[in-house]
Scaffold this motif. Structure first.
Motif, PDB file in Angstrom:
ATOM      1  N   ILE A   1       0.879  -1.168   0.000  1.00  0.00           N
ATOM      2  CA  ILE A   1       0.000   0.000   0.000  1.00  0.00           C
ATOM      3  C   ILE A   1       0.910   1.209   0.000  1.00  0.00           C
ATOM      4  O   ILE A   1       1.634   1.473   0.979  1.00  0.00           O
ATOM      5  N   ILE A   2       0.915   1.936  -1.112  1.00  0.00           N
ATOM      6  CA  ILE A   2       1.797   3.085  -1.278  1.00  0.00           C
ATOM      7  C   ILE A   2       0.932   4.323  -1.374  1.00  0.00           C
ATOM      8  O   ILE A   2       0.093   4.438  -2.287  1.00  0.00           O
ATOM      9  N   ASN A   3       1.148   5.207  -0.385  1.00  0.00           N
ATOM     10  CA  ASN A   3       0.350   6.443  -0.313  1.00  0.00           C
ATOM     11  C   ASN A   3      -1.149   6.143  -0.410  1.00  0.00           C
ATOM     12  O   ASN A   3      -1.908   6.802  -1.108  1.00  0.00           O
ATOM     13  N   GLY A   4      -1.572   5.040   0.267  1.00  0.00           N
ATOM     14  CA  GLY A   4      -2.987   4.705   0.360  1.00  0.00           C
ATOM     15  C   GLY A   4      -3.532   3.871  -0.798  1.00  0.00           C
ATOM     16  O   GLY A   4      -4.716   3.493  -0.781  1.00  0.00           O
ATOM     17  N   ASN A   5      -2.743   3.568  -1.797  1.00  0.00           N
ATOM     18  CA  ASN A   5      -3.194   2.782  -2.956  1.00  0.00           C
ATOM     19  C   ASN A   5      -2.501   1.427  -2.983  1.00  0.00           C
ATOM     20  O   ASN A   5      -1.291   1.325  -2.704  1.00  0.00           O
ATOM     21  N   GLU A   6      -3.311   0.384  -3.338  1.00  0.00           N
ATOM     22  CA  GLU A   6      -2.736  -0.956  -3.433  1.00  0.00           C
ATOM     23  C   GLU A   6      -1.920  -1.076  -4.718  1.00  0.00           C
ATOM     24  O   GLU A   6      -2.360  -0.658  -5.791  1.00  0.00           O
ATOM     25  N   ARG A   7      -0.753  -1.676  -4.599  1.00  0.00           N
ATOM     26  CA  ARG A   7       0.132  -1.850  -5.738  1.00  0.00           C
ATOM     27  C   ARG A   7       0.740  -3.253  -5.694  1.00  0.00           C
ATOM     28  O   ARG A   7       0.871  -3.858  -4.634  1.00  0.00           O
ATOM     29  N   GLU A   8       1.045  -3.777  -6.909  1.00  0.00           N
ATOM     30  CA  GLU A   8       1.761  -5.053  -7.021  1.00  0.00           C
ATOM     31  C   GLU A   8       3.113  -4.794  -7.656  1.00  0.00           C
ATOM     32  O   GLU A   8       3.255  -3.903  -8.517  1.00  0.00           O
ATOM     33  N   TYR A   9       4.114  -5.581  -7.246  1.00  0.00           N
ATOM     34  CA  TYR A   9       5.458  -5.425  -7.790  1.00  0.00           C
ATOM     35  C   TYR A   9       6.010  -6.825  -8.066  1.00  0.00           C
ATOM     36  O   TYR A   9       6.007  -7.686  -7.181  1.00  0.00           O
ATOM     37  N   ASN A  10       6.424  -7.041  -9.305  1.00  0.00           N
ATOM     38  CA  ASN A  10       7.008  -8.327  -9.690  1.00  0.00           C
ATOM     39  C   ASN A  10       8.522  -8.215  -9.717  1.00  0.00           C
ATOM     40  O   ASN A  10       9.078  -7.277 -10.318  1.00  0.00           O
TER      41      ASN A  10
ATOM     42  N   MET B   1       7.895   3.874   6.260  1.00  0.00           N
ATOM     43  CA  MET B   1       7.484   2.489   6.006  1.00  0.00           C
ATOM     44  C   MET B   1       7.038   1.870   7.318  1.00  0.00           C
ATOM     45  O   MET B   1       7.814   1.812   8.276  1.00  0.00           O
ATOM     46  N   ASN B   2       5.781   1.440   7.279  1.00  0.00           N
ATOM     47  CA  ASN B   2       5.186   0.834   8.480  1.00  0.00           C
ATOM     48  C   ASN B   2       5.336   1.765   9.684  1.00  0.00           C
ATOM     49  O   ASN B   2       5.760   1.354  10.780  1.00  0.00           O
ATOM     50  N   ASP B   3       5.008   3.070   9.435  1.00  0.00           N
ATOM     51  CA  ASP B   3       5.004   4.122  10.454  1.00  0.00           C
ATOM     52  C   ASP B   3       6.389   4.472  10.985  1.00  0.00           C
ATOM     53  O   ASP B   3       6.526   5.130  12.029  1.00  0.00           O
ATOM     54  N   LYS B   4       7.435   4.072  10.269  1.00  0.00           N
ATOM     55  CA  LYS B   4       8.792   4.389  10.690  1.00  0.00           C
ATOM     56  C   LYS B   4       9.555   4.972   9.515  1.00  0.00           C
ATOM     57  O   LYS B   4       9.346   4.551   8.382  1.00  0.00           O
ATOM     58  N   PRO B   5      10.420   5.956   9.794  1.00  0.00           N
ATOM     59  CA  PRO B   5      11.247   6.496   8.704  1.00  0.00           C
ATOM     60  C   PRO B   5      12.105   5.392   8.106  1.00  0.00           C
ATOM     61  O   PRO B   5      12.567   4.480   8.786  1.00  0.00           O
TER      62      PRO B   5
ATOM     63  N   ASN C   1       4.518   5.342   2.872  1.00  0.00           N
ATOM     64  CA  ASN C   1       4.132   6.697   2.505  1.00  0.00           C
ATOM     65  C   ASN C   1       5.378   7.406   1.993  1.00  0.00           C
ATOM     66  O   ASN C   1       6.416   7.449   2.668  1.00  0.00           O
ATOM     67  N   PHE C   2       5.281   7.976   0.827  1.00  0.00           N
ATOM     68  CA  PHE C   2       6.448   8.529   0.144  1.00  0.00           C
ATOM     69  C   PHE C   2       6.099   9.922  -0.355  1.00  0.00           C
ATOM     70  O   PHE C   2       5.005  10.160  -0.879  1.00  0.00           O
ATOM     71  N   SER C   3       7.034  10.847  -0.139  1.00  0.00           N
ATOM     72  CA  SER C   3       6.845  12.201  -0.652  1.00  0.00           C
ATOM     73  C   SER C   3       8.168  12.716  -1.176  1.00  0.00           C
ATOM     74  O   SER C   3       9.242  12.253  -0.779  1.00  0.00           O
ATOM     75  N   CYS C   4       8.064  13.697  -2.053  1.00  0.00           N
ATOM     76  CA  CYS C   4       9.254  14.261  -2.693  1.00  0.00           C
ATOM     77  C   CYS C   4       9.097  15.775  -2.706  1.00  0.00           C
ATOM     78  O   CYS C   4       8.056  16.290  -3.128  1.00  0.00           O
ATOM     79  N   THR C   5      10.135  16.469  -2.229  1.00  0.00           N
ATOM     80  CA  THR C   5      10.103  17.927  -2.168  1.00  0.00           C
ATOM     81  C   THR C   5      11.225  18.489  -3.023  1.00  0.00           C
ATOM     82  O   THR C   5      12.396  18.125  -2.856  1.00  0.00           O
ATOM     83  N   ASP C   6      10.866  19.374  -3.939  1.00  0.00           N
ATOM     84  CA  ASP C   6      11.864  20.031  -4.777  1.00  0.00           C
ATOM     85  C   ASP C   6      12.321  21.329  -4.102  1.00  0.00           C
ATOM     86  O   ASP C   6      11.502  22.083  -3.552  1.00  0.00           O
ATOM     87  N   GLN C   7      13.617  21.602  -4.133  1.00  0.00           N
ATOM     88  CA  GLN C   7      14.143  22.853  -3.600  1.00  0.00           C
ATOM     89  C   GLN C   7      15.144  23.430  -4.602  1.00  0.00           C
ATOM     90  O   GLN C   7      16.237  22.903  -4.784  1.00  0.00           O
ATOM     91  N   GLU C   8      14.730  24.500  -5.197  1.00  0.00           N
ATOM     92  CA  GLU C   8      15.554  25.101  -6.232  1.00  0.00           C
ATOM     93  C   GLU C   8      16.776  25.834  -5.644  1.00  0.00           C
ATOM     94  O   GLU C   8      17.796  25.963  -6.325  1.00  0.00           O
ATOM     95  N   HIS C   9      16.656  26.334  -4.411  1.00  0.00           N
ATOM     96  CA  HIS C   9      17.748  27.122  -3.777  1.00  0.00           C
ATOM     97  C   HIS C   9      18.138  26.467  -2.453  1.00  0.00           C
ATOM     98  O   HIS C   9      17.560  26.769  -1.393  1.00  0.00           O
ATOM     99  N   PRO C  10      19.080  25.489  -2.469  1.00  0.00           N
ATOM    100  CA  PRO C  10      19.474  24.831  -1.222  1.00  0.00           C
ATOM    101  C   PRO C  10      20.188  25.810  -0.254  1.00  0.00           C
ATOM    102  O   PRO C  10      20.751  26.827  -0.667  1.00  0.00           O
TER     103      PRO C  10
END
Length: 712
Positions: free
Chosen positions: A558-567, A635-639, A653-662
């Motif tokens: 379950i990735i970000n609330g959606n069921e997924r399969e991976y082969n 993953m499973n409520d742990k970083p 749960n996966f998120s991605c943040t873009d930062q143009e000016h580090p």
């Protein structure tokens, strides 16, 4: 003398009439006649239903005639037109080398046309079983010599002579029952004709046939129809009802025995009978006015006349010029008038005819000058001419009666028996076509065997002539068979090769399919089968035929609330080199299949293939890459890190943040510098490009960041 006597029998539904005549010059002199009625309804609609009873009446008629004429062994008969089948046929002969045409030439032409009609019947689909029909007579429609119509060909000379005639056929059952009755009384059927043919030759001579006339022979069970027009007989027909229908109506109306009703019907024609007296089945005596009985049967007479008129119009299309009525049923009250009305012709144009004078028959007795004597007189007259007669042969142990058409052959016998001559010869078996690896191959069937034909025990051919009492034996040839093929008959089996899979040796055999379905070498093939055979050449094919295919088990998340399969796809190597399922395999190759393992978070989320932008700075004099995109993985409520294993059924749960000016803090994270690991009381100073700076200061590619840590 016995050989000069002509014996004719008219075996009718109500009575049997026998005539004996003697040929005197060109005419026949009647020397004896006899008539007896059936005691029971042994015949119905012209068909013998009780052969012994009919034979008994024939025997009585024969005995009375023989008392005055001597022994009688051959007889001419006629059949009613029950289930009549008529065929118009033609024949042609080359008359150029014959000179003056003779009566024999004309007769040969007639027989050729009859044979043509027999062939038409045998090869047609008009009746279910052509072998169950006999030709019982024919009428010539026209002769033609070099396209010129003639009344006769005798004495003429020309190049091409043709004939058109109408051949009539009746069911074998009708003829066989006649023959059976005659055989019981030791009589041989000399000639056979059709009742309307016999009658029309008496009442409508050639000189009258230019008129459009209808002759209707109304008997007890059937009403036979014959038509003339333009100088020839144009058609024959039959209505399966006649005088018995009127008798039956009287019987039903007054509850009478059938024979009593028949007597009542005959009294209706006597003008002196004002009333008719009879006993019904209850024994009661009834005396009924003749006029009343006539009125009671009026509807039935009308129905009979309409049935006859319908048959005439079907054969003639339009009403004829006149109608001649014969037969005992023609005396039915009101019938002539009703028929005229049904045909819409004047009443005087429908008349009952009596044989007062007949060409070719002299001194007709008074008792034969009646409407029902026309047919027996016609049979007697035709018995002296060249009418059809039988010859008897045996075909494959079954009796076969053939009309003697002159110079009959074995082919004629087979035709009459309904045997297709073409079917005698065994046909080659059908071949089959097989496509093998996209190439078409034809495999022929076996050859058939020829037929065997014997005549009186000796081998012969179809053209051999036959005669009375010949025995014919025909064994049909056998047809060839379709070839029986299996896969091993059509493929060249390739030798196997050997490979090692996970340290175990395997022999790799060819893959053989029929229409794409795997098959064994013993599989039978059919026409148009598509066969392929080849050795497995790819890694996937080798693993499949050796049952080493690695089962791919899907992992679920379950990735970000959606069921997924991976082969997870297996990893392969051939001879130590990484390989794909499409890689080619050769003899003695060593194949290793990898063990499937759970993916990492990076593999699951595709981060290893994620295009990542970054800047490069110097951190404490060392190059450091600072990403411009930051990932957060829980993953499973742990970083979790991208390199962690993603266990089956994990919740991610996966998120991605873009930062143009580090900022400077981003550099510290990229360099794994964590202030929490410093000793307590330590002081941290940060320089950006040799100048003191803050954690939130922006950085760019090429900047220098130096961190100074001092302890107390």
């Amino acid at each position: 003398m016995e050989k000069d006597l002509l014996f004719a029998l008219d075996i009718g539904t109500r009575s049997v009439v026998g005539l004996v005549g003697e040929k005197v010059d060109n005419s026949i002199r009647i020397i004896a006649s006899e008539r007896l009625e059936h005691h029971t309804r042994a015949m119905m609609d012209g068909q013998i239903h009780d052969v012994p009873e009919v034979a008994n009446i024939i025997a009585q008629v024969k005995a009375k005639l023989e008392a005055s004429c001597g022994p009688l062994r051959k007889v001419s008969v006629a059949a009613a037109g029950r289930a009549l089948c008529t065929i118009k046929s033609n024949a042609e002969i080359d008359a150029g080398e014959r000179g003056i045409l003779t009566a024999s030439d004309e007769h040969s032409l007639e027989l050729a046309a009859i044979q043509s009609a027999q062939h038409k019947l045998a090869t047609s689909n008009t009746i279910t079983d052509p072998t169950s029909y006999y030709c019982v007579g024919y009428s010539v429609v026209s002769y033609t010599l070099d396209n010129t119509p003639l009344k006769t060909l005798v004495g003429q000379r020309g190049k091409t002579a043709t004939i058109e005639l109408i051949a009539t056929f009746l069911p074998r059952q009708v003829i066989d029952s006649l023959q059976s009755a005659l055989k019981i009384v030791n009589l041989e059927m000399a000639t056979l004709t059709l009742e309307p043919i016999a009658a029309i030759n008496v009442l409508i001579p050639q000189t009258m046939r230019h008129l459009n006339l209808a002759l209707v022979d109304i008997g007890a069970g059937t009403s036979d129809v014959a038509l003339t027009k333009d100088g020839s007989i144009t058609g024959y027909g039959m209505v399966p009802c006649a005088g018995d229908e009127i008798t039956e109506a009287i019987s039903q109306q007054y509850l009478l025995d059938f024979n009593v009703a028949e007597k009542v019907k005959r009294q209706l024609n006597d003008p002196e009978n004002q009333t008719i007296c009879f006993n019904d089945v209850l024994g009661l005596v009834q005396e009924v006015p003749t006029k009343e009985i006539t009125q009671r049967i009026e509807r039935h007479v009308a129905e009979l006349s309409q049935a006859i008129a319908k048959e005439i119009l079907m054969l003639n299309v339009t009403p004829p010029q006149a109608v001649l009525l014969i037969g005992g049923g023609s005396l039915t009250p009101m019938l002539a008038e009703a028929l005229a009305q049904s045909l819409d012709i004047p009443a005087p144009r429908v008349a009952v005819r009596r044989p007062d004078a007949i060409e070719g028959i002299s001194q007709i007795p008074d008792d034969l000058c009646t409407p029902d004597a026309v047919t027996p007189l016609g049979i007697l007259r035709l018995s002296a001419s060249r009418t059809l007669n039988f010859i008897n042969v045996t075909l494959n142990e079954q009796p076969l009666h053939l009309f003697n058409l002159g110079q009959l052959t074995i082919a004629d016998a087979l035709l009459a028996a309904g045997i297709d001559i073409r079917s005698l010869h065994g046909r080659p078996g059908l071949g089959i076509t097989i496509t093998i690896n996209e190439e078409t191959h034809f495999f022929p069937g076996t050859h058939g065997t020829p037929s065997l034909i014997e005549l009186n025990g000796s081998k012969t051919g179809l053209s051999e002539q036959i005669k009375e009492n010949d025995t014919i034996k025909v064994i049909k040839g056998t047809s060839g068979t379709v070839p029986t093929l299996c896969l091993r008959d059509v493929v060249n089996v390739l030798p196997p090769y050997t490979v090692s899979i996970n340290d175990e040796l395997y022999d790799i055999h060819p893959i053989i399919t029929v229409h794409g379905i795997p098959a064994e070498l013993d599989t039978l093939l059919a026409d148009r089968d598509h066969v392929t055979y080849r050795l497995p050449t790819t890694l996937e094919e080798v693993l499949t035929v050796t049952d080493n295919v690695v089962e791919i088990t899907p992992y679920r998340y379950i990735i970000n609330g959606n069921e997924r399969e991976y082969n997870v796809w297996p990893k392969y190597s051939i001879n130590g080199t990484s390989a794909q399922s499409t890689s080619f395999v050769n003899n003695d190759d060593i194949i290793i299949t990898g063990v499937l393992s759970e993916p990492t978070v990076e593999e699951l989320l595709g981060l290893d293939n994620y295009e990542e932008n970054f800047i490069t700075v110097l951190f404490n004099k060392t190059k450091c890459s600072v990403p411009l995109r930051r990932f957060t993985i829980i993953m499973n409520d742990k970083p979790a890190q991208a390199t962690d294993t993603a266990h089956n059924n994990s919740i991610i749960n996966f998120s991605c943040t873009d930062q143009e000016h580090p900022m400077v803090t981003d550099v510290l994270l990229a360099a794994d510098f964590d202030t929490k690991t410093l000793p307590p009381g330590s002081t941290v100073k940060i320089h950006l490009n040799k100048q003191p700076t803050e954690y939130t200061s922006l950085v760019k590619s090429g900047d220098e960041i130096d961190v100074f840590v001092t302890s107390r």
